[in-house]
Design a protein around this motif. Structure first.
Motif, PDB file in Angstrom:
ATOM      1  N   ARG A  87     -42.252 -26.627   5.261  1.00 58.03           N
ATOM      2  CA  ARG A  87     -42.479 -26.319   4.254  1.00 58.03           C
ATOM      3  C   ARG A  87     -42.150 -27.537   3.412  1.00 58.03           C
ATOM      4  O   ARG A  87     -41.423 -28.530   3.920  1.00 58.03           O
ATOM      5  N   TYR A  88     -42.359 -27.673   2.092  1.00 57.56           N
ATOM      6  CA  TYR A  88     -41.812 -28.903   1.288  1.00 57.56           C
ATOM      7  C   TYR A  88     -41.048 -28.406   0.183  1.00 57.56           C
ATOM      8  O   TYR A  88     -41.090 -27.460  -0.383  1.00 57.56           O
ATOM      9  N   LEU A  89     -40.220 -29.463  -0.430  1.00 54.73           N
ATOM     10  CA  LEU A  89     -39.307 -29.549  -1.421  1.00 54.73           C
ATOM     11  C   LEU A  89     -39.737 -30.205  -2.567  1.00 54.73           C
ATOM     12  O   LEU A  89     -40.014 -31.476  -2.152  1.00 54.73           O
ATOM     13  N   ARG A  94     -41.718 -35.183  -8.850  1.00 57.61           N
ATOM     14  CA  ARG A  94     -41.881 -36.067  -7.730  1.00 57.61           C
ATOM     15  C   ARG A  94     -42.635 -35.611  -6.758  1.00 57.61           C
ATOM     16  O   ARG A  94     -43.057 -34.403  -6.545  1.00 57.61           O
ATOM     17  N   GLN A  95     -42.960 -36.531  -5.718  1.00 53.41           N
ATOM     18  CA  GLN A  95     -43.690 -36.350  -4.523  1.00 53.41           C
ATOM     19  C   GLN A  95     -42.954 -35.274  -3.714  1.00 53.41           C
ATOM     20  O   GLN A  95     -41.731 -35.536  -3.330  1.00 53.41           O
ATOM     21  N   PRO A  96     -43.567 -33.889  -3.121  1.00 55.71           N
ATOM     22  CA  PRO A  96     -42.724 -33.060  -2.329  1.00 55.71           C
ATOM     23  C   PRO A  96     -42.611 -33.721  -0.911  1.00 55.71           C
ATOM     24  O   PRO A  96     -43.429 -34.527  -0.567  1.00 55.71           O
ATOM     25  N   ILE A  97     -41.611 -33.369  -0.543  1.00 51.44           N
ATOM     26  CA  ILE A  97     -41.006 -33.857   0.799  1.00 51.44           C
ATOM     27  C   ILE A  97     -40.904 -32.728   1.773  1.00 51.44           C
ATOM     28  O   ILE A  97     -40.355 -31.737   1.619  1.00 51.44           O
ATOM     29  N   ARG A  98     -41.260 -33.134   2.922  1.00 54.40           N
ATOM     30  CA  ARG A  98     -41.319 -32.008   4.111  1.00 54.40           C
ATOM     31  C   ARG A  98     -39.836 -31.650   4.702  1.00 54.40           C
ATOM     32  O   ARG A  98     -38.944 -32.457   4.697  1.00 54.40           O
ATOM     33  N   ILE A  99     -39.416 -30.518   4.872  1.00 57.36           N
ATOM     34  CA  ILE A  99     -38.450 -29.895   5.394  1.00 57.36           C
ATOM     35  C   ILE A  99     -38.446 -30.041   6.918  1.00 57.36           C
ATOM     36  O   ILE A  99     -39.347 -29.346   7.464  1.00 57.36           O
ATOM     37  N   THR A 100     -37.418 -30.626   7.545  1.00 52.81           N
ATOM     38  CA  THR A 100     -37.618 -30.708   9.116  1.00 52.81           C
ATOM     39  C   THR A 100     -36.483 -29.839   9.729  1.00 52.81           C
ATOM     40  O   THR A 100     -36.456 -29.566  11.042  1.00 52.81           O
ATOM     41  N   LEU A 108     -30.214 -27.825   3.945  1.00 56.28           N
ATOM     42  CA  LEU A 108     -31.247 -28.172   4.918  1.00 56.28           C
ATOM     43  C   LEU A 108     -31.763 -29.712   4.839  1.00 56.28           C
ATOM     44  O   LEU A 108     -30.897 -30.368   4.300  1.00 56.28           O
ATOM     45  N   THR A 109     -32.420 -30.218   5.628  1.00 55.22           N
ATOM     46  CA  THR A 109     -32.715 -31.505   6.023  1.00 55.22           C
ATOM     47  C   THR A 109     -34.286 -31.762   5.845  1.00 55.22           C
ATOM     48  O   THR A 109     -35.166 -31.207   6.134  1.00 55.22           O
ATOM     49  N   THR A 125     -38.616 -26.528  -6.499  1.00 56.19           N
ATOM     50  CA  THR A 125     -39.369 -25.644  -5.673  1.00 56.19           C
ATOM     51  C   THR A 125     -39.435 -25.733  -4.491  1.00 56.19           C
ATOM     52  O   THR A 125     -39.722 -26.968  -3.951  1.00 56.19           O
ATOM     53  N   LEU A 126     -39.478 -24.862  -3.663  1.00 54.82           N
ATOM     54  CA  LEU A 126     -39.850 -24.927  -2.236  1.00 54.82           C
ATOM     55  C   LEU A 126     -41.047 -24.137  -1.909  1.00 54.82           C
ATOM     56  O   LEU A 126     -41.183 -22.830  -2.213  1.00 54.82           O
ATOM     57  N   PHE A 127     -42.035 -24.735  -1.413  1.00 57.27           N
ATOM     58  CA  PHE A 127     -43.437 -24.045  -1.211  1.00 57.27           C
ATOM     59  C   PHE A 127     -44.046 -24.441   0.079  1.00 57.27           C
ATOM     60  O   PHE A 127     -43.615 -25.423   0.731  1.00 57.27           O
TER      61      PHE A 127
END
Length: 305
Positions: A87-89, A94-100, A108-109, A125-127
């Motif tokens: 998912r993305y944070l 700002r540009q959302p960043i993917r969670i790995t 989280l990372t 926001t985590l979506f």
């Protein structure tokens, strides 16, 4: 009766054109090349599969700390979970960043380092932005909501109009995203609020044949196309008119078998629409495209169906 020709049989059929010049490996490549060409001629009904997916609800509880030049995110009062991977944070605009990876409820990372100044105690926001499709998905054919069909558009179009994915509401379009770990992904836009289930129809990926496997589509067509291409190769290599005659005969056989396959495919498909590749080539400066997005904004996005 359905044909029982196997990969080994098809290779033999191609090798028989000239056993001294066409080895096992060469004939195998020729057969699989013909196989994949036929499979990609059209979205064959026999390769259609379907499933459903639903975006997870957004997470905003607690606050986070983002550290400059770090991929780690530390939360306070958060409830991160393993289901948040991929998912993305988003922080602010700002540009959302993917969670790995997710270590626990507060750690989280991210898939890339935070390259701005450190922020602490920040709202976030985590979506769900992109949806990972089944491992056998090769091409998306259709995406539908509960009572409406989404339009297919190129991902670049979404990037052009909403690069940071701020628009939220009922999705009206979808796009195939780049593969991650060889898995196909689809993105819906506007970003879903997470309260709908979507229906997905996709074309199944088919691997090259090996051993004594049987093809998923008429082997007679594969045999004819493989023989045609190999005969033409041998003709150009040797100038022997016998190979040209064999190529012409194989081409005729291929056309007849393919015509029958397409007729049956059309009969099975009926009135069901599928995605056209031409839909991908959308000019963002085209008046109809601009009008398309103006209509979204006029209707407030969430009213679109």
């Amino acid at each position: 009766m359905p044909s029982t020709l196997t990969f080994a049989d098809l290779k033999t059929g191609v090798q028989d054109l000239s056993p001294s010049q066409v080895g096992d490996a060469v004939s195998g490549r020729a057969v699989n090349r013909a196989y994949q060409r036929i499979l990609r001629l059209r979205p064959w009904v026999m390769l259609w599969k379907s499933t459903t997916f639903a975006p997870l609800v957004d997470k905003t509880a607690g606050t986070i700390t983002l550290t400059r030049n770090s991929t780690g995110v530390v939360g306070v009062g958060t409830a991160f979970a393993s289901t948040d991977v991929k998912r993305y944070l988003r922080y602010g605009s700002r540009q959302p960043i993917r969670i790995t990876a997710v270590a626990d409820a507060t750690n989280l990372t991210l898939g890339e380092e935070w390259d701005e100044p450190t922020v602490a105690g920040a709202a976030y926001t985590l979506f769900t932005l992109r949806h990972v499709l089944p491992s056998d998905a090769d091409r998306v054919l259709r995406v539908s909501g509960p009572s409406y069909k989404l339009e297919r558009r190129n991902l670049g179009l979404i990037d052009y109009f909403d690069p940071t994915r701020q628009q939220r509401g009922t999705p009206a379009i979808y796009s195939e995203a780049e593969r991650v770990s060889d898995l196909l992904e689809v993105e819906l836009w506007p970003v879903s609020s997470g309260d709908e289930t979507f229906y997905l129809q996709y074309r199944m990926a088919v691997a090259n044949m090996t051993g004594t496997q049987q093809p998923v589509i008429a082997p007679e067509a594969i045999m004819a196309l493989g023989q045609y291409e190999m005969a033409m190769t041998l003709f150009h290599r040797t100038g022997d008119q016998t190979f040209l005659a064999a190529a012409q005969e194989a081409k005729k056989e291929y056309a007849e078998v393919l015509d029958g396959l397409i007729r049956e495919d059309r009969r099975q498909r009926g009135p069901q629409p599928v995605a056209l590749d031409a839909d991908d080539a959308v000019n963002v400066n085209d008046p109809s495209t601009i009008a398309f997005f103006r209509r979204f904004n006029t209707l407030g996005l969430s009213q679109l169906a």
